[in-house]
Enzyme design. Structure first.
Site, PDB file in Angstrom:
ATOM      1  CE1 TYR A 125      -3.000  -2.991   0.188  1.00 25.76           C
ATOM      2  CE2 TYR A 125      -4.079  -1.952   2.034  1.00 25.76           C
ATOM      3  CZ  TYR A 125      -4.032  -2.949   1.087  1.00 25.76           C
ATOM      4  OH  TYR A 125      -5.015  -3.893   1.047  1.00 25.76           O
ATOM      5  CE  LYS A 176       0.942 -19.172  -0.513  1.00 27.22           C
ATOM      6  NZ  LYS A 176       0.200 -20.415  -0.200  1.00 27.22           N
ATOM      7  CG  ASP A 209      -2.800 -20.757   1.210  1.00 25.34           C
ATOM      8  OD1 ASP A 209      -2.122 -20.558   2.235  1.00 25.34           O
ATOM      9  OD2 ASP A 209      -2.397 -21.477   0.272  1.00 25.34           O
ATOM     10  CG  ASP A 233      -7.622  -4.513   2.962  1.00 26.26           C
ATOM     11  OD1 ASP A 233      -8.760  -4.520   3.481  1.00 26.26           O
ATOM     12  OD2 ASP A 233      -7.327  -3.799   1.994  1.00 26.26           O
ATOM     13  CG  ASP A 237     -12.986  -6.829   4.073  1.00 26.87           C
ATOM     14  OD1 ASP A 237     -12.989  -6.057   5.054  1.00 26.87           O
ATOM     15  OD2 ASP A 237     -12.898  -6.419   2.897  1.00 26.87           O
TER      16      ASP A 237
END
Length: 330
Positions: A125, A176, A209, A233, A237
């Site tokens: 970001y 990851k 994941d 982020d 959600d």
């Protein structure tokens, strides 16, 4: 003590839900002085202002910022988000994004209770990258993820401190590392080094994941999670989706060193389709205000607000705010 709060209602339902949050805070007996700042997509369409340096300097002396929502259908996506939300996060050094999740996931009959700590000022970001030959078959775009040892470590230390203060005392790193080996190695090595200073906190690691699967199938395994900006982020959600809906999710953007005001906002958007209809549920904004009170050392009032929100309330925006305010005041 009077707490000075900057209020950015923003766009759509934002001004309505922040008004209810302020009502509930005052009903809880907390002394706040508020100042409204007209910022967001509607302001941008009026005169081009998103968040000037002069306005940012006006915000700096406040104790906290309470934000409703930003986003306008007539403004290209990303303009307000980068120019307002990300600018505040970066320039006010709001390096911790904290989102609590309390609820019962679909298919489960027991409640989960976990917190996601997201690094809030680095990763993809920051805008490192570029594009060339735009609009041609040979177009190239790059988007880098910037991670510093300082930024990663201060986020991880915050997460360990939080985990140490909770009953379960457990912290999970999510990344990851098998693919993003450069950034992932920095996160994993820093996590393990800091963990040695917190022997009372149990630890675990999940690939992102796998964490998405566990959020749905077994969210009870989590106590505190720490992760980078992008993964945080996405995960938060999903956390909202398995905890009653993203429309009920609250968040805190924190500057723990208090060199500037921290900012608190509901996770939901501006919902332009119901603007001005008194239909929006203000609970997420009210719970975000409770996080603000935690940060202001008004924990007792924050706990009463959360308790008042525990039983769902139906009705209009103002009806919900009135009921919760009445519960808090008793």
């Amino acid at each position: 003590m009077t707490h000075n709060i900057a209020v950015i209602g923003g766009d759509g339902i934002g001004p309505d839900v922040t008004a209810e949050a302020i009502k509930v805070v005052r009903a809880a007996g907390v002394d706040i002085a508020t100042k409204e700042f007209h910022l967001g997509g509607a302001r941008y369409l009026e005169d081009g202002e998103i968040l000037s340096d002069a306005t940012l300097d006006e915000l700096r002396p406040f104790d906290c910022i309470l934000l409703g929502a930003v986003g306008h259908p007539d403004v290209k996506p990303g303009v307000i988000e980068r120019g307002l939300l990300l600018k505040m996060r970066f320039d006010l050094d709001l390096y911790i994004n904290q989102r609590p999740f309390l609820g019962t996931a679909p298919g489960s009959d027991t409640e989960h209770n976990f917190v996601v700590i997201r690094e809030n000022t680095e990763g993809p970001y920051v805008g490192e990258g570029g594009a060339m030959r735009i609009g041609t078959p040979y177009e190239v775009a790059t988007q880098g993820s910037v991670n510093t040892r300082m930024g990663v470590e201060r986020c991880i230390r915050y997460a360990f401190d939080l985990a140490a203060s909770r009953e379960r005392q457990h912290l999970t790193l999510v990344h990851k590392t098998n693919v993003l080996s450069f950034a992932g190695t920095l996160w994993e090595r820093t996590f393990n080094e800091v963990a040695a200073e917190y022997p009372q906190v149990g630890t675990a690691y999940n690939h992102v994941d796998a964490a998405c699967i566990y959020f749905v199938q077994d969210p009870h395994r989590y106590d505190v999670i720490v992760t980078d900006n992008l993964f945080g982020d996405i995960l938060t959600d999903l956390g909202g989706a398995v905890s009653g809906g993203i429309g009920l999710a609250s968040s805190a953007n924190l500057n723990p060193t208090r060199t500037g005001p921290s900012m608190f906002e509901p996770v939901h958007g501006s919902a332009p389709d119901i603007t001005g209809q008194n239909k929006a549920n203000p609970t997420a904004a009210i719970l975000s205000a409770a996080l603000m009170l935690d940060f202001l050392d008004e924990g007792s009032a924050a706990d009463r607000i959360r308790a008042a929100c525990a039983d769902p309330v139906t009705g209009s925006t103002t009806d919900v705010g009135d009921v919760i305010a009445e519960r808090v005041g008793h």
